[in-house]
Design an enzyme around this catalytic site. Structure first.
Site, PDB file in Angstrom:
ATOM      1  N   ASP A 113     -12.152  25.666  -5.557  1.00 38.58           N
ATOM      2  CA  ASP A 113     -13.135  25.613  -5.947  1.00 38.58           C
ATOM      3  C   ASP A 113     -13.779  24.104  -6.170  1.00 38.58           C
ATOM      4  O   ASP A 113     -13.342  24.041  -7.229  1.00 38.58           O
ATOM      5  CB  ASP A 113     -13.519  26.901  -6.564  1.00 38.58           C
ATOM      6  CG  ASP A 113     -13.000  27.410  -5.545  1.00 38.58           C
ATOM      7  OD1 ASP A 113     -13.534  27.598  -4.103  1.00 38.58           O
ATOM      8  OD2 ASP A 113     -13.089  29.151  -5.537  1.00 38.58           O
ATOM      9  N   TYR A 143      -1.665  28.313 -12.811  1.00 32.91           N
ATOM     10  CA  TYR A 143      -2.834  28.146 -13.625  1.00 32.91           C
ATOM     11  C   TYR A 143      -3.445  28.851 -14.992  1.00 32.91           C
ATOM     12  O   TYR A 143      -2.803  29.563 -14.678  1.00 32.91           O
ATOM     13  CB  TYR A 143      -4.549  28.646 -12.340  1.00 32.91           C
ATOM     14  CG  TYR A 143      -4.583  29.120 -10.969  1.00 32.91           C
ATOM     15  CD1 TYR A 143      -5.261  27.829 -10.352  1.00 32.91           C
ATOM     16  CD2 TYR A 143      -3.834  29.625 -10.159  1.00 32.91           C
ATOM     17  CE1 TYR A 143      -5.181  27.715  -9.237  1.00 32.91           C
ATOM     18  CE2 TYR A 143      -3.791  29.144  -8.492  1.00 32.91           C
ATOM     19  CZ  TYR A 143      -4.715  28.420  -8.023  1.00 32.91           C
ATOM     20  OH  TYR A 143      -4.457  28.434  -6.756  1.00 32.91           O
ATOM     21  N   ASP A 154     -17.343  33.820 -10.319  1.00 36.33           N
ATOM     22  CA  ASP A 154     -17.585  33.293 -11.030  1.00 36.33           C
ATOM     23  C   ASP A 154     -18.343  32.894 -11.997  1.00 36.33           C
ATOM     24  O   ASP A 154     -19.991  33.560 -11.434  1.00 36.33           O
ATOM     25  CB  ASP A 154     -16.695  31.881 -10.322  1.00 36.33           C
ATOM     26  CG  ASP A 154     -17.513  31.304  -8.930  1.00 36.33           C
ATOM     27  OD1 ASP A 154     -18.493  31.646  -8.878  1.00 36.33           O
ATOM     28  OD2 ASP A 154     -16.295  30.545  -8.126  1.00 36.33           O
ATOM     29  N   ARG A 204     -10.339  34.721  -9.160  1.00 39.69           N
ATOM     30  CA  ARG A 204     -11.916  34.882  -9.557  1.00 39.69           C
ATOM     31  C   ARG A 204     -11.485  36.457  -8.914  1.00 39.69           C
ATOM     32  O   ARG A 204     -11.424  37.240  -9.981  1.00 39.69           O
ATOM     33  CB  ARG A 204     -12.466  34.168  -8.267  1.00 39.69           C
ATOM     34  CG  ARG A 204     -13.055  33.086  -8.324  1.00 39.69           C
ATOM     35  CD  ARG A 204     -13.884  32.942  -6.985  1.00 39.69           C
ATOM     36  NE  ARG A 204     -13.525  32.437  -6.563  1.00 39.69           N
ATOM     37  CZ  ARG A 204     -14.358  32.316  -4.914  1.00 39.69           C
ATOM     38  NH1 ARG A 204     -15.832  32.452  -5.126  1.00 39.69           N
ATOM     39  NH2 ARG A 204     -13.514  32.217  -3.872  1.00 39.69           N
TER      40      ARG A 204
END
Length: 299
Positions: free
Chosen positions: A49, A77, A91, A187
């Site tokens: 994203d 992540y 988010d 998310r």
């Protein structure tokens, strides 16, 4: 005198490991690298994203044929989850649609919530996602005001480690490191952690630290790549990502012409096939007693 332009020599086939900056789409990065590398044959594995930063694997020339296989590997992540606020995108890029005080949420409660989201789980993707619903991307329908019904998907979160808990009045920020299978939405983990704690939650920061064997130590900024386009050769890229099988010249020739080899029990995923000179011949997969080609790279 001929006015025809000299044909530009294409770059070597291979991977570029990019440290994607914030606010850039994955497509923006590909467009930039087409100019840097001097070829239209550029693609990426595993979309990030715009808000997210970190490892984006980009394929150049023949290596674009590797990308679908690399997109299926485990990813890592570093994330920050804010408890006490829910957004319509799960988010920080979305609008806050609900708030609740998280001041009472103890760190032990957070750890218990994280534990329920670790291992093989089912996850409903965010409303604003690229999944197609009746032929149209979910995010397009969601942004048009439509309530999109997305089905739960099985994913695996192999690691979900809390690294810090920070309090800001009624809000709690949770820093975490996550290792997960392809298709996992961080998310959605943030959303579900907040929902499980009864206060709501959303993702405020995300940095991808790893795609398969490629981590931040191998990643380059776009500024660095503009100065020197660092391309990981195809053979090195495949050797790092997949099991290796070395074959004879005769076997390499057979595979190059559509032949199959006996399986050696190297696993169900892609296997890198290398000739006696060390050159990459193909990606193959084993089905029963046979190894068949997924992609052939020799002429």
């Amino acid at each position: 005198m001929s006015t025809a332009r000299a044909k530009r020599t294409p770059p070597p086939s291979g991977l570029i490991i990019v440290d994607k900056p914030a606010e850039w789409t994955s497509h923006d990065v590909v467009a930039k690298l087409r100019g840097i590398a001097g070829t239209r044959k550029v693609g990426h594995a595993g979309t990030l994203d715009p808000m997210a930063t970190g490892v984006l694997v980009v394929g150049v020339e023949k290596a674009t044929r590797l990308l679908g296989h690399l997109a299926l590997t485990e990813k890592g992540y570093d994330a920050t989850i804010r408890l006490g606020q829910t957004t319509n995108t799960d988010d920080a890029e979305g609008e806050i649609i609900a708030t609740a005080s998280a001041a009472h949420v103890a760190e032990e409660d957070v750890r218990k919530g994280v534990a329920t989201l670790t291992g093989p789980i089912t996850q409903i993707p965010p409303q604003v996602s690229a999944i197609k619903v009746n032929g149209e991307r979910a995010y397009k329908r969601a942004r048009a005001g439509e309530e999109v019904e997305l089905k739960p998907r099985p994913v695996t979160v192999s690691g979900f480690e809390i690294t810090a808990v920070r309090r800001h009045g009624d809000l709690v920020d949770v820093d975490a490191s996550v290792s997960c299978s392809s298709g996992t939405y961080i998310r959605a983990l943030a959303r579900d952690l907040g929902a499980g704690l009864g206060v709501g939650g959303h993702l405020t920061a995300l940095r991808r630290t790893r795609v398969g064997p490629y981590d931040l130590s191998a990643a380059h900024t776009l500024e660095r790549l503009a100065a020197e386009c660092v391309i990981l050769p195809m053979a090195d890229a495949v050797a790092a990502a997949f099991p290796r099988r070395d074959v004879t010249a005769e076997e390499a020739s057979s595979v190059a012409h559509g032949g199959r080899l006996p399986a050696l029990g190297l696993g169900g995923g892609p296997i890198g096939l290398f000739g006696p000179d060390g050159a990459l011949v193909a990606l193959v997969e084993e089905r029963g007693q046979i190894a068949r080609s997924l992609a052939v790279f020799v002429p």
